[in-house]
Design a protein around this motif. Structure first.
Motif, mmCIF file in Angstrom:
data_model
loop_
_atom_site.group_PDB
_atom_site.id
_atom_site.type_symbol
_atom_site.label_atom_id
_atom_site.label_comp_id
_atom_site.label_asym_id
_atom_site.label_seq_id
_atom_site.Cartn_x
_atom_site.Cartn_y
_atom_site.Cartn_z
ATOM 1 N N GLY A 80 0.942 14.895 -38.495
ATOM 2 C CA GLY A 80 2.281 14.450 -38.866
ATOM 3 C C GLY A 80 2.316 13.013 -39.364
ATOM 4 N N ARG A 81 3.299 12.753 -40.201
ATOM 5 C CA ARG A 81 3.486 11.420 -40.766
ATOM 6 C C ARG A 81 3.729 10.436 -39.614
ATOM 7 N N HIS A 82 3.039 9.302 -39.698
ATOM 8 C CA HIS A 82 3.137 8.316 -38.629
ATOM 9 C C HIS A 82 2.764 6.930 -39.143
ATOM 10 N N THR A 83 2.988 5.939 -38.304
ATOM 11 C CA THR A 83 2.557 4.576 -38.587
ATOM 12 C C THR A 83 1.631 4.126 -37.459
ATOM 13 N N ASP A 84 0.793 3.174 -37.781
ATOM 14 C CA ASP A 84 -0.066 2.537 -36.798
ATOM 15 C C ASP A 84 0.168 1.030 -36.908
ATOM 16 N N SER A 85 0.211 0.349 -35.783
ATOM 17 C CA SER A 85 0.521 -1.078 -35.788
ATOM 18 C C SER A 85 -0.586 -1.928 -36.406
ATOM 19 N N ALA A 108 -6.461 15.367 -47.700
ATOM 20 C CA ALA A 108 -5.580 14.584 -48.558
ATOM 21 C C ALA A 108 -4.903 13.568 -47.658
ATOM 22 N N VAL A 109 -4.894 12.320 -48.103
ATOM 23 C CA VAL A 109 -4.255 11.249 -47.355
ATOM 24 C C VAL A 109 -3.085 10.740 -48.188
ATOM 25 N N THR A 110 -1.901 10.771 -47.603
ATOM 26 C CA THR A 110 -0.706 10.247 -48.257
ATOM 27 C C THR A 110 -0.315 8.966 -47.546
ATOM 28 N N VAL A 111 -0.238 7.880 -48.293
ATOM 29 C CA VAL A 111 0.085 6.574 -47.729
ATOM 30 C C VAL A 111 1.343 6.058 -48.420
ATOM 31 N N ALA A 126 -16.348 14.408 -46.935
ATOM 32 C CA ALA A 126 -17.328 13.866 -45.998
ATOM 33 C C ALA A 126 -18.098 12.713 -46.628
ATOM 34 N N GLY A 127 -18.136 11.594 -45.904
ATOM 35 C CA GLY A 127 -18.842 10.416 -46.375
ATOM 36 C C GLY A 127 -17.975 9.428 -47.109
ATOM 37 N N GLU A 128 -16.695 9.731 -47.306
ATOM 38 C CA GLU A 128 -15.791 8.829 -48.011
ATOM 39 C C GLU A 128 -14.825 8.167 -47.033
ATOM 40 N N MET A 129 -14.372 6.957 -47.419
ATOM 41 C CA MET A 129 -13.499 6.163 -46.559
ATOM 42 C C MET A 129 -12.247 5.735 -47.311
ATOM 43 N N ALA A 130 -11.209 5.423 -46.536
ATOM 44 C CA ALA A 130 -9.975 4.859 -47.081
ATOM 45 C C ALA A 130 -9.434 3.856 -46.074
ATOM 46 N N VAL A 131 -8.627 2.928 -46.556
ATOM 47 C CA VAL A 131 -7.991 1.935 -45.696
ATOM 48 C C VAL A 131 -6.490 2.135 -45.773
ATOM 49 N N VAL A 132 -5.853 2.215 -44.601
ATOM 50 C CA VAL A 132 -4.399 2.354 -44.509
ATOM 51 C C VAL A 132 -3.858 1.043 -43.949
ATOM 52 N N PRO A 133 -2.939 0.387 -44.679
ATOM 53 C CA PRO A 133 -2.382 -0.876 -44.183
ATOM 54 C C PRO A 133 -1.573 -0.675 -42.898
ATOM 55 N N PRO A 134 -1.409 -1.733 -42.116
ATOM 56 C CA PRO A 134 -0.629 -1.612 -40.882
ATOM 57 C C PRO A 134 0.833 -1.278 -41.168
ATOM 58 N N PRO A 137 3.776 4.223 -43.319
ATOM 59 C CA PRO A 137 3.739 5.649 -42.982
ATOM 60 C C PRO A 137 2.631 6.375 -43.750
ATOM 61 N N HIS A 138 1.931 7.248 -43.045
ATOM 62 C CA HIS A 138 0.868 8.022 -43.681
ATOM 63 C C HIS A 138 0.669 9.341 -42.948
ATOM 64 N N GLY A 139 0.074 10.280 -43.661
ATOM 65 C CA GLY A 139 -0.231 11.587 -43.107
ATOM 66 C C GLY A 139 -1.531 12.092 -43.682
ATOM 67 N N ILE A 140 -2.122 13.066 -42.992
ATOM 68 C CA ILE A 140 -3.419 13.598 -43.396
ATOM 69 C C ILE A 140 -3.351 15.114 -43.349
ATOM 70 N N THR A 141 -3.761 15.767 -44.446
ATOM 71 C CA THR A 141 -3.726 17.223 -44.564
ATOM 72 C C THR A 141 -5.112 17.738 -44.919
ATOM 73 N N ASN A 142 -5.553 18.783 -44.230
ATOM 74 C CA ASN A 142 -6.820 19.412 -44.582
ATOM 75 C C ASN A 142 -6.569 20.292 -45.798
ATOM 76 N N VAL A 143 -7.175 19.936 -46.936
ATOM 77 C CA VAL A 143 -6.997 20.691 -48.174
ATOM 78 C C VAL A 143 -8.229 21.515 -48.519
ATOM 79 N N GLY A 144 -9.189 21.549 -47.601
ATOM 80 C CA GLY A 144 -10.417 22.297 -47.839
ATOM 81 C C GLY A 144 -10.414 23.649 -47.160
ATOM 82 N N ASP A 145 -11.571 24.291 -47.184
ATOM 83 C CA ASP A 145 -11.748 25.628 -46.606
ATOM 84 C C ASP A 145 -12.458 25.611 -45.256
#
Length: 145
Positions: free
Chosen positions: A59-64, A77-80, A90-98, A101-109
């Motif tokens: 679910g969409r959330h924030t982190d301090s 899929a990461v929505t920021v 696998a093997g990739e990174m992303a940075v989410v600012p403090p 709001p962001h959410g993460i969805t599994n778009v694979g199989d």
């Protein structure tokens, strides 16, 4: 040396009652008391681990604090914010600012697995809806927890 055996982690189920697509498994945070982990954090780093099945999402959330997401299996899929979207495999990174709001969805199989790193000794997580089974919208992760 500090180690974690991800295959031995005991994960808890988390979900929204209002949306069957919001469902994941996690351990927040990884600590010395977490089965499969030795001392993971030294007081100034919070590490979390979660898995999401195909077609499900966190679910969409924030982190301090700023969060570094490292995909270790599957594709998510990461929505920021309001449309800063991208995919991580696998093997990739992303940075989410403090506090963004962001959410993460599994778009694979296949199940996706992600490790989150927070450069702080305490992180407050705030979700749009109550997270079951506890029914809380906000909770705090600390290495000593």
């Amino acid at each position: 040396m500090k180690t974690v055996d991800l295959s031995r982690l005991e994960l808890g189920d988390a979900w929204y009652d209002s949306d069957e697509t919001v469902r994941w498994r996690d351990t927040l945070p990884l600590t010395a008391g977490t089965p499969g982990a030795s001392e993971v954090s030294a007081g100034d780093l919070v590490v979390v681990y979660f898995e999401v099945d195909p077609g499900k999402r966190i679910g969409r959330h924030t982190d301090s604090e700023e969060e570094v997401l490292l995909a270790i299996a599957g594709t998510v899929a990461v929505t920021v914010g309001d449309g800063d979207d991208g995919e991580l495999s696998a093997g990739e990174m992303a940075v989410v600012p403090p506090n963004v709001p962001h959410g993460i969805t599994n778009v694979g199989d296949e199940p996706a697995a992600v490790v989150g790193f927070f450069p702080s000794g305490e992180v407050t997580h705030g979700f749009d809806e109550p997270v079951m089974p506890d029914g809380e919208r906000m909770f705090v992760s600390r290495p000593e927890a």
